[in-house]
Design an enzyme around this catalytic site. Structure first.
Site, PDB file in Angstrom:
ATOM      1  N   HIS A  53       0.851  -1.187   0.000  1.00  0.00           N
ATOM      2  CA  HIS A  53       0.000   0.000   0.000  1.00  0.00           C
ATOM      3  C   HIS A  53       0.887   1.236   0.000  1.00  0.00           C
ATOM      4  O   HIS A  53       2.029   1.200   0.485  1.00  0.00           O
ATOM      5  CB  HIS A  53      -0.903   0.007   1.238  1.00  0.00           C
ATOM      6  CG  HIS A  53      -1.995  -1.021   1.184  1.00  0.00           C
ATOM      7  ND1 HIS A  53      -3.065  -1.030   2.054  1.00  0.00           N
ATOM      8  CD2 HIS A  53      -2.180  -2.062   0.335  1.00  0.00           C
ATOM      9  CE1 HIS A  53      -3.868  -2.042   1.755  1.00  0.00           C
ATOM     10  NE2 HIS A  53      -3.349  -2.690   0.717  1.00  0.00           N
ATOM     11  N   GLU A  55       0.984   3.865   1.789  1.00  0.00           N
ATOM     12  CA  GLU A  55       1.480   4.285   3.106  1.00  0.00           C
ATOM     13  C   GLU A  55       2.658   3.417   3.542  1.00  0.00           C
ATOM     14  O   GLU A  55       3.663   3.916   4.069  1.00  0.00           O
ATOM     15  CB  GLU A  55       0.365   4.181   4.150  1.00  0.00           C
ATOM     16  CG  GLU A  55      -0.853   5.044   3.841  1.00  0.00           C
ATOM     17  CD  GLU A  55      -1.945   4.295   3.066  1.00  0.00           C
ATOM     18  OE1 GLU A  55      -1.613   3.483   2.169  1.00  0.00           O
ATOM     19  OE2 GLU A  55      -3.132   4.529   3.360  1.00  0.00           O
ATOM     20  N   CYS A  83      -5.916   2.011   5.735  1.00  0.00           N
ATOM     21  CA  CYS A  83      -6.583   0.770   6.136  1.00  0.00           C
ATOM     22  C   CYS A  83      -5.981   0.303   7.458  1.00  0.00           C
ATOM     23  O   CYS A  83      -4.978   0.848   7.921  1.00  0.00           O
ATOM     24  CB  CYS A  83      -6.405  -0.284   5.036  1.00  0.00           C
ATOM     25  SG  CYS A  83      -4.743  -0.991   5.005  1.00  0.00           S
ATOM     26  N   CYS A  86      -2.240  -0.333   7.354  1.00  0.00           N
ATOM     27  CA  CYS A  86      -1.417   0.873   7.273  1.00  0.00           C
ATOM     28  C   CYS A  86      -1.440   1.644   8.593  1.00  0.00           C
ATOM     29  O   CYS A  86      -0.427   2.231   8.987  1.00  0.00           O
ATOM     30  CB  CYS A  86      -1.872   1.741   6.112  1.00  0.00           C
ATOM     31  SG  CYS A  86      -1.487   0.986   4.513  1.00  0.00           S
TER      32      CYS A  86
HETATM   33 ZN   LIG Z   1      -3.365   0.218   3.604  1.00  0.00          ZN
END
Ligand SMILES: [Zn+2]
Length: 156
Positions: A53, A55, A83, A86
């Site tokens: 991801h 992040e 999410c 993250c």
């Molecule tokens: Zn994430």
């Protein structure tokens, strides 16, 4: 424009540009305590890594840049609400603050599972989405005993 506005705008710009680059529509910027910034984009499908991801990519890059596993004093700017993975990565890396633009409902409308995963963590444990069970193995705490007994351990 404040620094927050500028860096959040940059995260959104990265996210939009990443779509044309073949990645997911997510971007992130980490502003480190000394003011340096590091960027990340979603690379899940481009690197075949479900944890890539934006992040996480940005946090990994910031840690490499600093040569440290903690980013105290740093701020994470994300094009979309982080999410649970993250958020956890942000906690582990000890960032001070998170600023995001779109939210989990916006992501859900685009076909992403963020809202469902946030809901999972609001009711963790026995859940049809991901059954989780503790099996208290006889040696379950042996790794922690080894860790505590190891004089040369690097605490983090
Ligand atoms: Zn994430």
């Amino acid at each position: 424009m404040s620094i927050d506005d500028d860096l959040l705008a940059r995260a959104v710009e990265l996210a939009t540009a990443n779509v044309a680059a073949g990645g997911g529509p997510f971007g992130a910027v980490v502003r480190m305590a000394d003011g340096r910034t590091v960027e990340g984009t979603n690379q899940v499908t481009t690197t075949i890594d479900p944890t890539a991801h934006a992040e996480v990519v940005a946090i990994r890059a910031a840690c490499r840049e600093l040569g440290a596993v903690e980013l105290r004093g740093a701020v994470l700017y994300a094009s979309c609400e982080p999410c649970p993975m993250c958020l956890a990565a942000t906690l582990w890396a000890r960032l001070d603050r998170v600023v995001f633009a779109a939210d989990r409902a916006d992501a859900e409308r685009a076909g992403f599972d963020d809202a469902a995963f946030h809901a999972y963590f609001e009711r963790p444990g026995h859940h049809a989405r991901l059954p989780t069970e503790q099996v208290r193995h006889a040696e379950a705490i042996a790794p922690f005993e080894a860790w505590l007994a190891h004089e040369g351990r690097t605490h983090y």
